[in-house]
Motif scaffolding. Structure first.
Motif, PDB file in Angstrom:
ATOM      1  N   ILE A  12      -9.352 -14.307   2.146  1.00 30.75           N
ATOM      2  CA  ILE A  12      -9.051 -13.012   1.915  1.00 30.75           C
ATOM      3  C   ILE A  12      -9.959 -12.389   1.071  1.00 30.75           C
ATOM      4  O   ILE A  12     -10.731 -13.098   0.357  1.00 30.75           O
ATOM      5  CB  ILE A  12      -7.904 -13.188   0.722  1.00 30.75           C
ATOM      6  CG1 ILE A  12      -6.668 -13.852   1.653  1.00 30.75           C
ATOM      7  CG2 ILE A  12      -7.535 -11.767   0.481  1.00 30.75           C
ATOM      8  CD1 ILE A  12      -5.361 -14.404   0.569  1.00 30.75           C
ATOM      9  N   ARG A  14     -11.368  -8.671  -0.318  1.00 26.39           N
ATOM     10  CA  ARG A  14     -11.295  -7.147  -1.023  1.00 26.39           C
ATOM     11  C   ARG A  14     -12.642  -6.532  -1.487  1.00 26.39           C
ATOM     12  O   ARG A  14     -13.063  -7.130  -2.467  1.00 26.39           O
ATOM     13  CB  ARG A  14     -10.083  -7.196  -2.151  1.00 26.39           C
ATOM     14  CG  ARG A  14      -9.845  -5.739  -2.690  1.00 26.39           C
ATOM     15  CD  ARG A  14      -8.645  -5.799  -3.379  1.00 26.39           C
ATOM     16  NE  ARG A  14      -8.179  -4.459  -3.637  1.00 26.39           N
ATOM     17  CZ  ARG A  14      -7.892  -4.037  -4.971  1.00 26.39           C
ATOM     18  NH1 ARG A  14      -7.622  -4.705  -5.895  1.00 26.39           N
ATOM     19  NH2 ARG A  14      -7.527  -2.769  -4.980  1.00 26.39           N
ATOM     20  N   GLU A  82      -5.342  -6.192   7.507  1.00 35.23           N
ATOM     21  CA  GLU A  82      -6.210  -5.228   6.975  1.00 35.23           C
ATOM     22  C   GLU A  82      -5.498  -4.298   6.291  1.00 35.23           C
ATOM     23  O   GLU A  82      -4.578  -3.753   6.798  1.00 35.23           O
ATOM     24  CB  GLU A  82      -7.284  -4.783   7.844  1.00 35.23           C
ATOM     25  CG  GLU A  82      -6.778  -3.952   8.903  1.00 35.23           C
ATOM     26  CD  GLU A  82      -7.872  -3.394   9.838  1.00 35.23           C
ATOM     27  OE1 GLU A  82      -8.971  -4.367  10.205  1.00 35.23           O
ATOM     28  OE2 GLU A  82      -7.939  -2.308  10.262  1.00 35.23           O
ATOM     29  N   ASN A 120     -10.290   0.944  -1.515  1.00 34.14           N
ATOM     30  CA  ASN A 120     -10.746  -0.569  -1.301  1.00 34.14           C
ATOM     31  C   ASN A 120      -9.833  -0.732   0.057  1.00 34.14           C
ATOM     32  O   ASN A 120      -9.076  -0.426   0.353  1.00 34.14           O
ATOM     33  CB  ASN A 120     -10.340  -1.296  -2.557  1.00 34.14           C
ATOM     34  CG  ASN A 120     -10.949  -0.959  -3.772  1.00 34.14           C
ATOM     35  OD1 ASN A 120     -12.048  -0.754  -3.870  1.00 34.14           O
ATOM     36  ND2 ASN A 120     -10.215  -0.577  -4.704  1.00 34.14           N
ATOM     37  N   THR A 122      -8.627  -4.384   2.013  1.00 31.60           N
ATOM     38  CA  THR A 122      -8.289  -6.051   1.828  1.00 31.60           C
ATOM     39  C   THR A 122      -8.149  -6.496   3.222  1.00 31.60           C
ATOM     40  O   THR A 122      -7.616  -5.833   3.909  1.00 31.60           O
ATOM     41  CB  THR A 122      -7.021  -6.113   1.161  1.00 31.60           C
ATOM     42  OG1 THR A 122      -7.066  -5.659  -0.331  1.00 31.60           O
ATOM     43  CG2 THR A 122      -6.678  -7.657   1.118  1.00 31.60           C
TER      44      THR A 122
END
Length: 134
Positions: A12, A14, A82, A120, A122
């Protein structure tokens, strides 16, 4: 990260997208402006001191929506999720209207090339079982 990830593992990530309005402004302004913004406008007195952000920002081409997708494709990794997340700016406080106007104006002046709907990214990335650890 890929070498550390076990087969069938998930990663994961970010990170800020360099091709958003936020990423563009971050890349084009000197670090002292980021520190001054946090200290004086957001009243974060420890901003820029050892152990406290903001930290100097360096963007590689992979630090973007298209860059991460291409990296995963080239490295036999699967993107299983995403999201673009807008958590970079406060929702209330002084100068919020000015900040929103600046973001919108930058988006328009870029002819839509810089996204203003998020800042941002992820990613959830899967390493298939047929990929062996290095």
């Amino acid at each position: 990260f890929k070498a550390w990830l076990k087969p069938n593992g998930l990663l994961i990530l970010r990170f800020p997208d360099k091709y958003t309005v936020f990423g563009f402004i971050t890349r084009k302004t000197p670090h002292w402006v980021h520190v001054a913004y946090k200290r004086h406008l957001l009243k974060m007195q420890m901003a820029g001191l050892d152990g406290h952000g903001p930290y100097p920002t360096v963007y590689d081409e992979v630090v973007s929506l298209t860059g991460m997708r291409q990296f995963c494709l080239n490295e036999n990794l699967q993107v299983v999720g995403e999201w673009g997340i807008d958590k970079s700016l406060p929702r209330r406080g002084r100068f919020i209207g000015l900040r929103k106007a600046m973001i919108r104006a930058t988006h328009v002046l870029s002819l839509g090339k810089l996204d203003s709907s998020y800042s941002n990214l992820t990613f959830i990335i899967h390493k298939p079982c047929n990929e062996t650890a290095v």
